[in-house]
Design an enzyme around this catalytic site. Structure first.
Site, PDB file in Angstrom:
ATOM      1  N   PRO A   2     147.144  19.539  59.426  1.00  0.00           N
ATOM      2  CG  PRO A   2     147.212  20.792  61.400  1.00  0.00           C
ATOM      3  CD  PRO A   2     147.548  20.854  59.942  1.00  0.00           C
ATOM      4  CD  GLU A   3     142.550  15.619  58.516  1.00  0.00           C
ATOM      5  OE1 GLU A   3     141.380  16.044  58.624  1.00  0.00           O
ATOM      6  OE2 GLU A   3     143.130  15.518  57.429  1.00  0.00           O
ATOM      7  CE  LYS A  51     142.008  21.787  59.602  1.00  0.00           C
ATOM      8  NZ  LYS A  51     142.630  21.735  58.300  1.00  0.00           N
ATOM      9  NE  ARG A 262     146.780  21.365  52.253  1.00  0.00           N
ATOM     10  CZ  ARG A 262     147.966  21.970  52.181  1.00  0.00           C
ATOM     11  NH1 ARG A 262     148.869  21.551  51.339  1.00  0.00           N
ATOM     12  NH2 ARG A 262     148.251  22.966  52.982  1.00  0.00           N
TER      13      ARG A 262
END
Ligand SMILES: [Zn+2]
Length: 272
Positions: A2-3, A51, A262
């Site tokens: 998630p950002e 986060k 990623r």
């Protein structure tokens, strides 16, 4: 991953639904907390830190000071799949019950944390054990761009693309913003930090993108006029660059900090 802006929005919704109310029910479906019962605790606030989600509780008043309990913090991290939903008390959940990890009920709402990988409960005064390693929070009240730039500069041999995801340097950038920030800064993701002339601009761009999106229902980095193409490069492999027309490329970038590799997206012309 998630950002920071998604976590910011999730905490704002939880805060709105729970803060100021007493828990009537708590159900922890994680082994370490399976016998924990927080009924009677007041939800003081729900706050983001990078986060990480922090839910702070005030203990019930006890007449005997010898049994006084400390204020507690429930820490959760959404990682890839986790999310918090909020329901009316009798409403049917939209996700399978067996994926629920935490259920917290107040009179007007039930908050359910689904597929949350990390759930910890600590005395509030020990929060730093869980979040003390984080760098300055891009959406935090104590945001410190100079410190973030210094943290980056201290690792000259590391690639800027890898470092942006390291939450110890600054907290809040996830995989989408990494690609977008580097496009806007015209930096190839593999550029070593020692060769980046304007690290301040990278830091400022990261903060600006999270800030403008923190209350938006849909994330956009290209500007409001371009909502059909919300991102410059993220997820656009093979499509023409919105600036120069070159085809966007993608590669997997190894992560030193998380061990999780990623995909990174970039324009080979704009970011050469
Ligand atoms: Zn381009």
């Amino acid at each position: 991953m998630p950002e920071g802006d998604s976590v910011y929005q999730a905490t704002a919704r939880l805060h709105q639904a729970l803060a100021g109310q007493v828990l009537l029910r708590s159900d922890f479906r994680v082994p370490a907390l399976s016998t924990t019962d927080l009924s009677g605790y007041l939800v003081k606030e729900v706050r983001p830190r990078g986060k990480h989600l922090l839910m702070r509780f005030t203990p019930p008043e006890d007449h005997d000071p010898a049994f006084k309990k400390p204020p507690l913090t429930l820490h959760s991290h959404l990682l890839m799949e986790g999310r918090w939903d909020i329901y009316a008390p009798a409403e049917r959940w939209k996700r399978p019950a067996h994926t629920a990890r935490v259920v917290l009920g107040v009179e007007s709402a039930t908050a359910v944390g689904f597929d949350i990988a990390q759930v910890k409960l600590v005395p509030t005064e020990n929060e730093d054990e869980l979040i003390g390693h984080l760098g300055p929070d891009l959406l935090g009240a104590d945001w410190d761009p100079q410190l973030a730039a210094r943290n980056l500069r201290s690792q000259p041999e590391r690639s800027i693309g890898d470092a942006l995801l390291d939450q110890r340097i600054m907290a809040g950038v996830g995989n989408i913003y990494r690609s977008e920030v580097l496009f806007l800064a015209r930096l190839n993701p593999l550029t070593l930090i020692g060769q980046v002339v304007n690290l301040e601009k990278v830091v400022q761009t990261s903060q600006r993108l999270l800030e403008i999106n923190k209350n938006r229902p849909r994330r956009v980095t290209t500007g409001l006029a371009r909502t059909r193409e919300p991102y410059w490069v993220y997820g656009r492999t093979g499509k023409p660059c919105l600036r120069c027309g070159t085809r966007i490329q993608q590669f997997t970038l190894e992560s030193q900090s998380s061990g999780q590799d990623r995909d990174c997206y970039f324009c080979p012309s704009c970011q050469s």
